[in-house]
Enzyme design. Structure first.
Site, short mmCIF file in Angstrom:
data_model
loop_
_atom_site.label_atom_id
_atom_site.label_comp_id
_atom_site.label_asym_id
_atom_site.label_seq_id
_atom_site.Cartn_x
_atom_site.Cartn_y
_atom_site.Cartn_z
N ASP A 92 0.62 -1.34 -0.01
CA ASP A 92 -0.26 0.34 -0.20
C ASP A 92 0.66 1.23 0.32
O ASP A 92 0.41 2.16 0.06
CB ASP A 92 -1.03 0.27 0.88
CG ASP A 92 -2.15 -1.21 0.76
OD1 ASP A 92 -3.09 -0.51 -0.38
OD2 ASP A 92 -2.89 -1.90 1.43
N GLU A 122 -5.13 4.33 -0.77
CA GLU A 122 -3.40 3.44 -0.25
C GLU A 122 -3.17 3.98 1.21
O GLU A 122 -2.95 3.60 1.70
CB GLU A 122 -2.76 3.34 -1.67
CG GLU A 122 -3.34 3.30 -2.98
CD GLU A 122 -3.90 1.76 -3.29
OE1 GLU A 122 -4.44 0.66 -2.25
OE2 GLU A 122 -4.01 1.45 -3.50
N HIS A 125 -5.44 2.87 3.62
CA HIS A 125 -5.12 1.26 3.82
C HIS A 125 -3.20 1.40 4.94
O HIS A 125 -3.42 0.62 6.18
CB HIS A 125 -5.44 0.85 2.41
CG HIS A 125 -5.29 0.55 1.60
ND1 HIS A 125 -6.60 0.48 0.89
CD2 HIS A 125 -7.38 1.19 2.63
CE1 HIS A 125 -7.21 0.27 0.07
NE2 HIS A 125 -7.76 1.60 0.94
N TYR A 129 -3.00 -0.04 8.84
CA TYR A 129 -2.52 -1.48 9.06
C TYR A 129 -1.55 -0.84 10.67
O TYR A 129 -1.30 -1.74 11.44
CB TYR A 129 -1.05 -1.92 8.30
CG TYR A 129 -1.91 -2.28 7.20
CD1 TYR A 129 -2.70 -3.22 7.17
CD2 TYR A 129 -1.92 -2.02 5.86
CE1 TYR A 129 -3.28 -3.51 5.60
CE2 TYR A 129 -2.49 -2.53 4.65
CZ TYR A 129 -3.04 -3.17 4.71
OH TYR A 129 -3.72 -3.56 3.32
N GLU A 189 -3.31 -5.05 -7.38
CA GLU A 189 -4.20 -4.94 -7.00
C GLU A 189 -5.48 -6.54 -6.61
O GLU A 189 -5.89 -6.99 -5.86
CB GLU A 189 -5.20 -4.24 -7.33
CG GLU A 189 -4.22 -2.39 -7.41
CD GLU A 189 -4.98 -1.93 -6.52
OE1 GLU A 189 -5.56 -2.21 -5.44
OE2 GLU A 189 -4.37 -0.65 -6.05
N GLU A 223 -9.69 -1.78 -2.45
CA GLU A 223 -8.61 -3.24 -4.20
C GLU A 223 -9.59 -3.66 -5.10
O GLU A 223 -9.30 -3.34 -6.01
CB GLU A 223 -8.16 -3.52 -3.55
CG GLU A 223 -7.50 -3.73 -1.78
CD GLU A 223 -6.20 -2.47 -2.67
OE1 GLU A 223 -6.32 -1.96 -3.28
OE2 GLU A 223 -5.76 -2.20 -1.32
N HIS A 226 -10.45 -0.35 -7.24
CA HIS A 226 -8.97 -0.19 -7.82
C HIS A 226 -8.32 -0.84 -9.21
O HIS A 226 -8.16 -0.62 -10.29
CB HIS A 226 -7.63 -0.15 -7.36
CG HIS A 226 -7.97 1.06 -5.29
ND1 HIS A 226 -6.77 0.70 -4.79
CD2 HIS A 226 -8.62 1.52 -5.94
CE1 HIS A 226 -7.27 1.49 -4.05
NE2 HIS A 226 -8.52 2.30 -4.35
ZN ZN Z 1 -4.53 -0.63 -0.53
ZN ZN Z 2 -5.50 -0.54 -4.45
#
Ligand code: ZN
Ligand code: ZN
Length: 349
Positions: A92, A122, A125, A129, A189, A223, A226
């Site tokens: 990411d 992204e 994302h 995490y 992706e 995703e 994407h």
């Molecule tokens: Zn992502």
């Molecule tokens: Zn992505």
């Protein structure tokens, strides 16, 4: 093979074309004006609205149960959890840094709008995490997980494949290196994320780490869009830049796709193997090969493999988790938010 060198778009370009018929994905003469009423690529409008409706905030997902579960995961589960997170954070981060470079060569402002939103997602994302790690483990463990890709040989090798492709494009931006970068994006992706996603969903169906699985479902929903975006870009490219899709060049993309599938399977064997209850190497292999077929077929390229052309029956639970409508229902039942207006994802992959 002849290859066109690319120049980044002019930032301020009063002489740019406003005539839609002259607009091109690459190599056009763009004013860069974001004109929402005049789009050549009308799918960009649907994509934009969907992506805006999918807005979410990682901290709104409760990880209380995960903080209790994490110390009690079996050793193999915990090792897999850490390594898969390390891989996903890297991917990411790489995406959020590379997408702006792709935009520099895209001359359709409506497509750039989409790419910018993808880059933003992204970032979300990567941050999700961090939030997961900050919540479930100590700062030392967190740092160890974040940078495991630097010391784990297998992980580093994996990151090199896409990383080198992106680096080649940065060092030498041509129409071919850009097309390969788009294909690498599509592989990342559409294939790379999936051993990871299925691992978290599997933990959850075994009653472990439900908050982590919920975070992953939101990421998975993004995703999917994407993939939708890059699929459309690659289909338009086939019309606009046919010389990038000669049999010779298509075979390069096909090898990339096959290599992506091979690596994802190898990675799944290494990190999940036969040590995690609910998964085994045969299931991982069938599922990843099926995804390879699905992705390649969605680009009108035929099939990648003779076998695994339909979803393996014992992997249907992955789709149940990944189903965007279910995410929406869970999310909006749990919270009432001002932006609760999401519509269902049109999954046309
Ligand atoms: Zn992502
Ligand atoms: Zn992505």
């Amino acid at each position: 093979m002849e290859d066109k060198q690319l120049k980044p778009n002019a930032l301020f370009n009063p002489d740019g074309d406003t005539d839609l018929r002259k607009r091109r994905l690459i190599g056009g003469n763009t004013t860069n004006l974001n004109d929402f009423n005049n789009m050549r690529y009308s799918w960009a409008s649907n994509w934009y609205r969907q992506a805006m409706n999918n807005f979410w905030i990682p901290e709104e997902i409760n990880l209380m149960q995960d903080t209790k579960d994490y110390p009690h995961l079996e050793k193999a589960e915990r090792t897999a959890y850490d390594k898969i997170l390390s891989f996903l954070v890297f991917l990411d981060s790489l995406q959020s840094n590379n997408l702006p470079s792709v935009s520099e060569y895209i001359t359709a402002s409506e497509v750039n709008l989409c790419l910018h939103i993808q880059a933003f997602q992204e970032c979300v994302h990567s941050q999700s995490y961090s939030y997961m790690l900050d919540t479930i483990c100590s700062p030392e463990e967190r740092n160890d997980i974040l940078y495991q890709w630097k010391s784990d040989e297998h992980l580093l090798r994996r990151n090199r494949f896409i990383g080198d492709c992106y680096n080649e494009f940065h060092a030498n931006p041509t129409l071919f290196t850009l097309t390969k970068t788009m294909m690498a994006n599509f592989i990342l992706e559409g294939i790379y994320f999936y051993s990871g996603f299925m691992f978290f969903y599997n933990l959850s169906r075994n009653g472990k780490m439900p908050g982590s699985a919920q975070e992953i479902r939101y990421i998975n929903r993004d995703e999917n869009t994407h993939l939708w975006l890059f699929r459309n870009i690659l289909l338009e490219m086939q019309k606009e830049e046919p010389e990038m899709f000669t049999p010779e060049r298509v075979s390069v993309y096909e090898s990339m796709m096959k290599e992506g599938v091979r690596q994802e399977i190898e990675w799944g064997r290494y990190v999940i193997g036969d040590d995690i209850p609910g998964l085994n190497t045969r299931m991982i292999t069938d599922y990843i090969r099926y995804l390879g077929n699905l992705r390649w077929h969605s680009l009108d390229m035929g099939w990648l493999f003779e076998d695994n052309r339909s979803e393996p029956a014992d992997m249907h639970w992955v789709a149940d988790y990944a189903n965007a409508n279910m995410v929406k229902t869970d999310f909006f039942e749990a919270k009432s938010t001002a932006y609760a207006k999401s519509t269902a994802i049109v999954d046309d992959l």
